[in-house]
Scaffold this motif. Structure first.
Motif, short mmCIF file in Angstrom:
data_model
loop_
_atom_site.label_atom_id
_atom_site.label_comp_id
_atom_site.label_asym_id
_atom_site.label_seq_id
_atom_site.Cartn_x
_atom_site.Cartn_y
_atom_site.Cartn_z
N ARG A 73 -1.00 -2.34 1.83
CA ARG A 73 -2.15 -3.26 1.48
C ARG A 73 -3.40 -3.06 2.18
O ARG A 73 -3.40 -2.88 3.39
N VAL A 74 -4.66 -3.10 1.47
CA VAL A 74 -5.80 -3.21 1.96
C VAL A 74 -6.41 -4.45 1.61
O VAL A 74 -6.67 -4.79 0.58
N LYS A 75 -7.11 -4.94 2.75
CA LYS A 75 -7.78 -6.26 2.71
C LYS A 75 -9.01 -6.13 3.51
O LYS A 75 -9.40 -5.62 4.38
N GLU A 76 -9.86 -6.88 2.69
CA GLU A 76 -11.30 -7.26 3.18
C GLU A 76 -11.63 -8.60 3.21
O GLU A 76 -11.61 -9.22 1.92
N TYR B 273 -6.50 -3.38 -2.65
CA TYR B 273 -5.67 -2.31 -2.88
C TYR B 273 -4.26 -2.68 -2.41
O TYR B 273 -3.82 -2.98 -1.24
N THR B 274 -3.01 -2.16 -3.47
CA THR B 274 -1.80 -2.44 -2.89
C THR B 274 -1.07 -1.30 -3.48
O THR B 274 -1.45 -0.56 -4.53
N VAL C 244 -1.24 4.88 5.62
CA VAL C 244 -2.23 4.05 6.14
C VAL C 244 -3.46 4.96 6.76
O VAL C 244 -4.64 4.96 6.87
N ILE D 249 -5.55 6.67 3.84
CA ILE D 249 -6.38 5.34 3.11
C ILE D 249 -7.82 5.42 4.21
O ILE D 249 -8.65 5.28 3.81
N GLU D 250 -7.39 5.19 5.46
CA GLU D 250 -8.42 5.12 6.50
C GLU D 250 -9.53 6.24 6.53
O GLU D 250 -10.57 5.97 6.69
N MET E 236 -9.33 -3.43 5.66
CA MET E 236 -8.36 -2.69 6.76
C MET E 236 -6.91 -2.44 5.95
O MET E 236 -6.58 -3.29 5.49
N ALA E 237 -6.60 -1.16 6.30
CA ALA E 237 -5.24 -0.84 5.72
C ALA E 237 -4.07 -1.19 6.57
O ALA E 237 -4.22 -1.17 7.91
N SER E 238 -3.01 -1.71 6.01
CA SER E 238 -1.89 -1.96 6.89
C SER E 238 -0.71 -1.80 6.10
O SER E 238 -0.59 -1.68 4.93
#
Length: 354
Positions: free
Chosen positions: A23-26, A32-33, A52, A55-56, A1-3
C-alpha cells in the motif's frame, strides 16, 4: 510512502495462505494497492520487501485500481439485475441501512472482526434487538461472498466468522424468538368492529374485515392474498394458485395450488370483479390499517402475520393432520408446523393407551 503487511488466511479445506498487501499512502490517502498470496510466510515477506523497495525507487503505475469499500459492493449488488432479482424485501432494507453505516466505508481488505462487533454495538445502542442485528451480520457475510464470487475481489468471510463467538457471548446477536401469539376471540371481535369502521371512513374502500377473515382462513401472508388474480382461481377444486410463495431456498417460481377452506372460498366469491386481482389493494396499506386499529384498541404484541398462525392452529383444532395443514400454509419445513401443533396439544400423549 510504501509499506507492506502480511495476513495469514486459512481456507475452507484447512490449507494456510499468506497474503502480502502493498500500500502507498500520502497524507492519509491510499494512492496505490497491490497484493499477492503465497503458501509460505517467508516468501510473502520477501516479496513485500522487494516490492516496497521497487516502488520507492521506481514509483508505481497511476492506473492502479482504487480500494473497494463494503459500500461499493452494496451499490454494485443492487445495480446487478441478476443479483437484485434474488434480494427480498428484508435483505433490501438491511442493505440500505448498511449503506448508511460507518461499516460501509471500511475497505474490503481491511475488514476485521472488530469492525463487525463495533457495528453491532452501535446498532444495539440504538435499540435494535439481537435477532435483527443477526440479520445484519448474515447480510454482511453474503456481501463478502458475492464480492469474491461475482465481482472477483480477493476477500473471504473470515472477519464475520471470527466475530461470531464474541457476538453471541456478548448478546449482540441471537436467533429469532419463537412466537406463539394468537389473538383471542374478544380481540378478533374488537378488531373487526374497528376495521369495519375504518373501511367506511376511507375514500378508497378496503374491505379490512374480509381481508382479516380471509387471511386467517387461508393461512396466507397478506402479500400473497393481494397478489391473487381471478385467473388463479380454480372453480372446480375451490382453490387458488398462490404464486411465488415464500421459500428460503428459492425467491421465485414457487407456485402452489391451495384449497380454500372454512369459508375462505365464500369470501373470495363475493368480491367484486372490477380488477384482475381478487383483492386489488396494497398489502402495506392493509397492514398499516390493521396496525392503526390495533393500536387504538390497545391490543399489544399482535402482528398481522400472527393471523397466519391463528389459521394453522384452527385447522389443527379441527383435526387436520400436519401434512394436510402444510398443503394450506405452504410450509416446506414440517418442523415449524410441528411446533405449533405441540403448543396446542402438549398433553396429547396422555390420551393414548400405552
Amino acid at each position: 510512502m510504501a509499506s507492506y503487511s502480511i495476513q495469514k488466511r486459512e481456507k475452507a479445506d484447512g490449507t494456510v495462505r499468506h497474503r502480502c498487501l502493498i500500500r502507498v499512502k500520502e497524507n492519509g490517502k491510499v494512492l496505490y494497492t497491490e497484493q499477492r498470496t503465497f503458501t509460505k510466510h517467508a516468501a510473502a515477506e520477501a516479496w513485500g520487501k522487494q516490492r516496497v523497495a521497487d516502488i520507492e525507487t521506481n514509483g508505481f503505475e497511476d492506473d492502479a485500481k482504487p480500494e473497494v469499500m463494503l459500500g461499493d459492493v452494496i451499490a454494485r449488488a443492487i445495480a446487478e439485475p441478476h443479483i437484485d432479482a434474488t434480494i427480498g424485501r428484508s435483505k433490501r432494507y438491511c442493505l440500505k441501512l448498511l449503506a448508511d453505516c460507518d461499516l460501509s466505508k471500511v475497505p474490503l481488505d481491511e475488514l476485521k472482526p472488530h469492525h463487525i462487533i463495533e457495528h453491532c454495538k452501535l446498532r444495539r445502542s440504538a435499540g435494535t434487538g439481537p435477532s435483527t442485528i443477526s440479520i445484519d451480520v448474515s447480510v454482511i457475510r453474503w456481501l463478502l461472498r458475492i464480492a469474491k464470487s461475482n465481482f472477483g475481489h480477493d476477500v473471504s468471510q473470515v472477519a464475520v466468522i471470527d466475530a461470531y463467538d464474541a457476538l453471541y457471548t456478548q448478546g449482540l446477536i441471537a436467533k429469532s424468538g419463537k412466537r406463539s401469539r394468537r389473538p383471542t376471540a374478544i380481540e378478533i371481535d374488537k378488531l373487526k368492529e374497528g376495521l369495519e369502521a375504518r373501511s367506511k371512513q376511507r375514500a378508497a374502500h378496503i374491505p379490512f374485515v374480509d381481508l382479516l377473515d380471509f387471511s386467517i382462513l387461508s393461512c396466507m401472508r397478506i402479500g400473497e392474498v393481494c397478489r391473487i388474480t381471478w385467473t388463479d382461481v380454480d372453480e372446480a377444486q375451490k382453490a387458488v394458485i398462490v404464486r411465488d410463495r415464500k421459500d428460503p431456498r428459492k425467491k421465485s417460481g414457487n407456485h402452489m395450488l391451495v384449497p380454500l377452506l372454512g369459508g375462505a372460498w365464500e369470501i373470495l366469491q363475493k368480491q367484486p370483479r372490477y380488477d384482475e386481482r381478487v383483492f386489488p389493494y396494497n398489502a402495506t396499506s392493509v397492514t398499516a390499517g390493521f396496525q392503526r386499529v390495533r393500536n387504538e384498541l390497545g391490543i399489544t404484541d399482535l402482528r398481522y402475520h400472527d393471523l397466519r398462525r391463528e389459521g394453522a392452529s384452527r385447522l389443527f383444532e379441527k383435526g387436520y393432520t400436519i401434512d394436510e395443514v402444510a398443503q394450506v400454509t405452504g410450509h416446506r419445513n414440517i418442523n415449524t408446523l410441528w411446533q405449533v401443533y405441540t403448543e396446542l396439544f402438549p398433553k396429547r400423549l396422555h390420551d393414548k393407551d400405552i
